[in-house]
Design an enzyme around this catalytic site. Structure first.
Site, PDB file in Angstrom:
ATOM      1  N   ASN A 221      -0.866   1.774   6.000  1.00  0.00           N
ATOM      2  CA  ASN A 221       0.023   0.863   5.291  1.00  0.00           C
ATOM      3  C   ASN A 221       0.665  -0.041   6.329  1.00  0.00           C
ATOM      4  O   ASN A 221       1.220   0.446   7.304  1.00  0.00           O
ATOM      5  CB  ASN A 221       1.092   1.677   4.539  1.00  0.00           C
ATOM      6  N   GLY A 222       0.575  -1.360   6.127  1.00  0.00           N
ATOM      7  CA  GLY A 222       1.148  -2.300   7.094  1.00  0.00           C
ATOM      8  C   GLY A 222       0.115  -3.331   7.483  1.00  0.00           C
ATOM      9  O   GLY A 222      -0.912  -3.482   6.818  1.00  0.00           O
TER      10      GLY A 222
ATOM     11  N   CYS B  56       0.828  -1.205   0.000  1.00  0.00           N
ATOM     12  CA  CYS B  56       0.000   0.000   0.000  1.00  0.00           C
ATOM     13  C   CYS B  56       0.865   1.259   0.000  1.00  0.00           C
ATOM     14  O   CYS B  56       2.006   1.247   0.461  1.00  0.00           O
ATOM     15  CB  CYS B  56      -0.857   0.037   1.253  1.00  0.00           C
TER      16      CYS B  56
ATOM     17  N   HIS C 109      25.469 -39.841 -13.114  1.00  0.00           N
ATOM     18  CA  HIS C 109      24.791 -40.632 -14.151  1.00  0.00           C
ATOM     19  C   HIS C 109      24.733 -39.890 -15.480  1.00  0.00           C
ATOM     20  O   HIS C 109      23.899 -40.193 -16.324  1.00  0.00           O
ATOM     21  CB  HIS C 109      23.385 -41.016 -13.683  1.00  0.00           C
TER      22      HIS C 109
ATOM     23  N   LYS D 151       6.013 -11.370 -16.829  1.00  0.00           N
ATOM     24  CA  LYS D 151       5.827 -11.579 -15.389  1.00  0.00           C
ATOM     25  C   LYS D 151       4.714 -12.591 -15.128  1.00  0.00           C
ATOM     26  O   LYS D 151       4.837 -13.454 -14.277  1.00  0.00           O
ATOM     27  CB  LYS D 151       5.523 -10.237 -14.705  1.00  0.00           C
TER      28      LYS D 151
ATOM     29  N   ARG E 110       4.094   0.748  -6.578  1.00  0.00           N
ATOM     30  CA  ARG E 110       4.088  -0.175  -5.444  1.00  0.00           C
ATOM     31  C   ARG E 110       3.081  -1.301  -5.648  1.00  0.00           C
ATOM     32  O   ARG E 110       3.058  -2.263  -4.896  1.00  0.00           O
ATOM     33  CB  ARG E 110       3.751   0.583  -4.149  1.00  0.00           C
TER      34      ARG E 110
ATOM     35  N   LYS F 194      17.165 -18.947 -11.849  1.00  0.00           N
ATOM     36  CA  LYS F 194      17.484 -17.514 -11.736  1.00  0.00           C
ATOM     37  C   LYS F 194      18.631 -17.149 -12.664  1.00  0.00           C
ATOM     38  O   LYS F 194      18.607 -16.132 -13.334  1.00  0.00           O
ATOM     39  CB  LYS F 194      17.881 -17.140 -10.288  1.00  0.00           C
TER      40      LYS F 194
ATOM     41  N   TRP G 100      -3.051  -2.464  -1.675  1.00  0.00           N
ATOM     42  CA  TRP G 100      -2.652  -3.790  -2.170  1.00  0.00           C
ATOM     43  C   TRP G 100      -3.238  -4.750  -1.146  1.00  0.00           C
ATOM     44  O   TRP G 100      -2.797  -4.806   0.001  1.00  0.00           O
ATOM     45  CB  TRP G 100      -1.125  -3.873  -2.231  1.00  0.00           C
TER      46      TRP G 100
ATOM     47  N   GLU H 134      17.450 -17.160 -16.359  1.00  0.00           N
ATOM     48  CA  GLU H 134      16.503 -16.149 -16.837  1.00  0.00           C
ATOM     49  C   GLU H 134      17.030 -14.727 -16.809  1.00  0.00           C
ATOM     50  O   GLU H 134      16.645 -13.931 -17.647  1.00  0.00           O
ATOM     51  CB  GLU H 134      15.130 -16.264 -16.154  1.00  0.00           C
TER      52      GLU H 134
ATOM     53  N   GLU I  36      15.931 -23.880  -8.439  1.00  0.00           N
ATOM     54  CA  GLU I  36      15.561 -22.460  -8.410  1.00  0.00           C
ATOM     55  C   GLU I  36      16.783 -21.575  -8.664  1.00  0.00           C
ATOM     56  O   GLU I  36      16.704 -20.577  -9.388  1.00  0.00           O
ATOM     57  CB  GLU I  36      14.904 -22.139  -7.055  1.00  0.00           C
TER      58      GLU I  36
HETATM   59  O1  M6R Z   1       2.892 -16.161 -10.908  1.00  0.00           O
HETATM   60  P1  M6R Z   1       3.360 -17.577 -10.816  1.00  0.00           P
HETATM   61  O2  M6R Z   1       4.066 -17.872  -9.551  1.00  0.00           O
HETATM   62  O3  M6R Z   1       2.256 -18.573 -11.066  1.00  0.00           O
HETATM   63  O4  M6R Z   1       4.392 -17.729 -12.009  1.00  0.00           O
HETATM   64  C1  M6R Z   1       4.961 -18.951 -12.335  1.00  0.00           C
HETATM   65  C2  M6R Z   1       6.145 -18.766 -13.259  1.00  0.00           C
HETATM   66  O5  M6R Z   1       5.750 -18.214 -14.472  1.00  0.00           O
HETATM   67  C3  M6R Z   1       7.227 -17.886 -12.613  1.00  0.00           C
HETATM   68  O6  M6R Z   1       7.658 -18.411 -11.396  1.00  0.00           O
HETATM   69  C4  M6R Z   1       8.438 -17.741 -13.555  1.00  0.00           C
HETATM   70  O7  M6R Z   1       9.081 -18.981 -13.692  1.00  0.00           O
HETATM   71  C5  M6R Z   1       9.393 -16.670 -13.027  1.00  0.00           C
HETATM   72  N1  M6R Z   1       9.904 -15.899 -14.086  1.00  0.00           N
HETATM   73  C6  M6R Z   1      10.527 -17.258 -12.253  1.00  0.00           C
HETATM   74  O8  M6R Z   1      11.430 -16.304 -11.819  1.00  0.00           O
END
Ligand code: M6R
Length: 615
Positions: free
Chosen positions: A112-113, A2, A508, A610, A27, A489, A86, A492, A485
């Site tokens: 906010n909070g 928020c 393997h 996103k 935000r 990162k 938010w 991407e 994960e």
């Molecule tokens: O909004 P979501 O968590 O459902 O999104 C899933 C994936 O599209 C998302 O995690 C994507 O892999 C990101 N770019 C990872 O950093």
């Protein structure tokens, strides 16, 4: 998260607050509103939706049109407060949008909070005859101030403060006085000192084009703003002298909180977002968890986590926790695979959809399938009121605030907290709960410690790291999803080839890749047996002259096996089921600083969106 903004001065306050709200849009928000004094009465105008009318399809709600549609309203007032919401408590809607007004209409607040003890306060106020209009935690504040009011707004706010638990900054508008009162504990608040005007807000963006003179309000302080003066007082009632500072950065830097990228800002937010995922819940575990997961079946057959990308990595962590500690068969599935293979689902299966955005098409479709098959469904979702949250109808919100960087960071750590909370429900062992809660409480500090401890080191080595063309991320057991994960990162945002692998599987096949251009990132933490086995895998790499980057909670055990060419990062010890939260942070930083060195477009990497709303 928020945003709040308030205006006291001699100019058009509504215009100033309206423009300030636009500046706070970054935000993230789902609803918006303002309150102002109109002929000594408090008037509010709120809207679910956007601020500006041009931002929406015709016919959709927005604040601008609502402000203008009132014929009597002259679009002018000198004392105004405004808010971008938010959603955290209660869905995004006009009813839940701020400002909230007290029962008799004498006070309006923007907040906010999170007020952690709002349920207790709400019940106390209901018993005193107060009626609530919204589902928010914030509304208690308006009624509480009205309850304590005896002709002096400042004393009423002070009394209300003694009742509040949680993190907050808020502004109060009073019908009887030409002032705004603000208070801060945990959430940001600063005052812009303009030409015959004061603007108070969550950050400097609402006033930076009008003034660069700023006063930062500290935790435990109140501020009383009148037309020509302001007064800062601490919660004990003593006056505070505060230096006026100059805003040192431009608008773009402010919206990123002074960080170069949203991703870095979001990495740094994790000590807070981790806390937000559990803090208002752990004191009411039995009721809260059962409210969030009502009618959870007994004799559960399986727990299936459904998700994509980073959320799937969190789901895989969930799979390890559910099997190992709740002793229930579990799996984590690519939602995109699940929807095309006519999955066999039983009524006693529990299907948990994990999603930051709540809009990912594959996850949404997977959830619809299991819903049709009458499984028990729930969501662990960040965006309140999103489609996945609505289809699931139950579960937990992450309370991580908007995640703007395309690469997901804080959503992952919040998801792992939420997964642990959910699994507590499945584990009927009070000792397990107590231990987990104790360790959960330590996590925000550990996250802070790991950021502070590793960031400078990673910054320095990033240029060397960026010279590798390939990366193999290895982890065993609950660290395997962390390896996945970490590799995701690096791929991407640095556009470097990185593979996450279970460390035992390495010999393997991938072992053939070991050479000087490949860096193995090895996550070496946790239970002795797992540590030992993963260490053996690491030694297999060292025996082939491979270079390694090791993340470990036991430096002594590994030190002698490494050479000067290797990298070692120490992480603090925690419970294995919480360790992904800590272990992932250096990997986020490693990807970030490598990508930064390579001058990648970190917040909006090429080809990525996103929210992936198509299958
Ligand atoms: O909004 P979501 O968590 O459902 O999104 C899933 C994936 O599209 C998302 O995690 C994507 O892999 C990101 N770019 C990872 O950093």
């Amino acid at each position: 998260m928020c945003g709040i903004v308030g205006y006291v001065g001699s100019k058009n306050g509504i215009e100033a607050v309206f423009n300030g709200l636009i500046r706070l849009e970054y935000r993230g928000y789902d609803s918006v509103g303002v309150a102002f004094k109109d002929k000594n009465k408090i008037k509010t105008v709120k809207s679910h939706g956007r601020i500006k009318k041009n931002d929406v399809v015709p016919g959709m709600p927005n604040l601008e049109e609502k402000l203008k549609e009132d014929e009597k309203f002259k679009f002018n007032s000198n004392i105004v407060i405004g808010h971008t919401r938010w959603a955290t408590h209660g869905a995004p809607s006009e009813k839940n949008a701020h400002p909230h007004v007290s029962m008799k209409g004498n006070f309006a607040i923007v907040h906010n909070g999170i007020i952690e003890n709002y349920l207790t306060l709400k019940n106390e106020l209901i018993n005193k005859g107060y009626k609530f209009e919204s589902e928010t935690d914030s509304e208690v504040l308006a009624h509480l101030i009205e309850y304590f009011y005896e002709n002096d707004i400042l004393s009423a706010v002070k009394k209300a403060l003694t009742k509040l638990e949680g993190a907050y900054s808020f502004l109060v508008l009073s019908e009887a006085e030409d002032v705004i009162v603000g208070a801060k504990k945990g959430s940001p608040l600063c005052l812009g000192l303009g030409e015959k005007e004061f603007i108070i807000s969550s950050d400097e963006s609402p006033f930076i084009d009008r003034t660069k003179k700023v006063i930062y309000i500290n935790d435990g302080e109140l501020i009383l703003i009148e037309k020509n003066k302001y007064n800062i007082i601490n919660f004990e009632g003593l006056n505070v002298e505060r230096e006026i500072e100059e805003v040192p950065y431009d608008l773009e830097a402010i919206t990123k909180g002074g960080y170069d990228h949203f991703m870095l800002k979001e990495i740094h937010e994790q000590p807070t977002t981790i806390k937000n995922a559990f803090i208002s819940r752990i004191d009411h575990l039995d009721t809260m968890l059962r409210d969030n997961f009502p009618k959870l079946p007994r004799n559960i057959n399986r727990v299936i986590y459904l998700a994509c990308g980073t959320s799937l990595c969190a789901g895989k962590v969930g799979m390890y926790i559910t099997e190992k500690y709740a002793k229930i068969p579990s799996r984590a599935e690519y939602a995109s695979e699940f929807i095309y293979r006519d999955p066999v689902i039983f009524e006693k299966d529990i299907c948990i959809a994990l999603s930051q955005s709540g809009e990912t098409a594959d996850t949404k479709e997977a959830l619809k399938i299991v819903k049709e098959k009458n499984a028990y469904i729930a969501g662990l979702v960040n965006v309140v009121g999103s489609q996945i949250a609505r289809i699931a109808g139950k579960g937990m919100y992450l309370h991580a605030g908007p995640e703007i960087g395309v690469a997901s960071t804080k959503a992952f750590t919040s998801q792992v907290v939420a997964i642990n909370m959910f699994n507590m429900l499945l584990i009927d062992d009070i000792k397990y709960r107590e231990k987990l809660i104790d360790e959960l409480k330590k996590l925000p500090d550990l996250a802070e410690q790991i950021i502070r401890g590793t960031e400078p080191k990673i910054k320095v080595i990033a240029p060397e790291i960026s010279k590798f063309s390939d990366f193999l991320y290895l982890g065993r057991d609950i660290n395997y999803p962390v390896a996945l994960e970490g590799a995701l990162k690096m791929k991407e945002i640095a556009y470097l080839h990185a593979e996450g692998y279970s460390s035992g599987e390495m010999k393997h096949g991938p072992i053939a890749l070991i050479d000087k251009n490949l860096l193995t990132v090895c996550i070496l933490t946790g239970e002795k047996e797992i540590y030992k086995k993963t260490l053996n895998n690491l030694l297999e790499i060292k025996a082939r002259s491979g270079r390694v980057f090791v993340l470990t909670d036991d430096v002594q055990a590994i030190k002698d096996h490494l050479s000067d060419e290797d990298y070692i990062i120490e992480v603090p010890k925690t419970l294995p089921q919480l360790s992904p939260i800590i272990n992932v942070i250096p990997l986020q930083l490693l990807a970030y600083y490598t990508a930064k060195h390579l001058k990648r477009e970190i917040d909006k990497p090429r080809n990525l969106a996103k929210s992936v709303t198509v299958e």
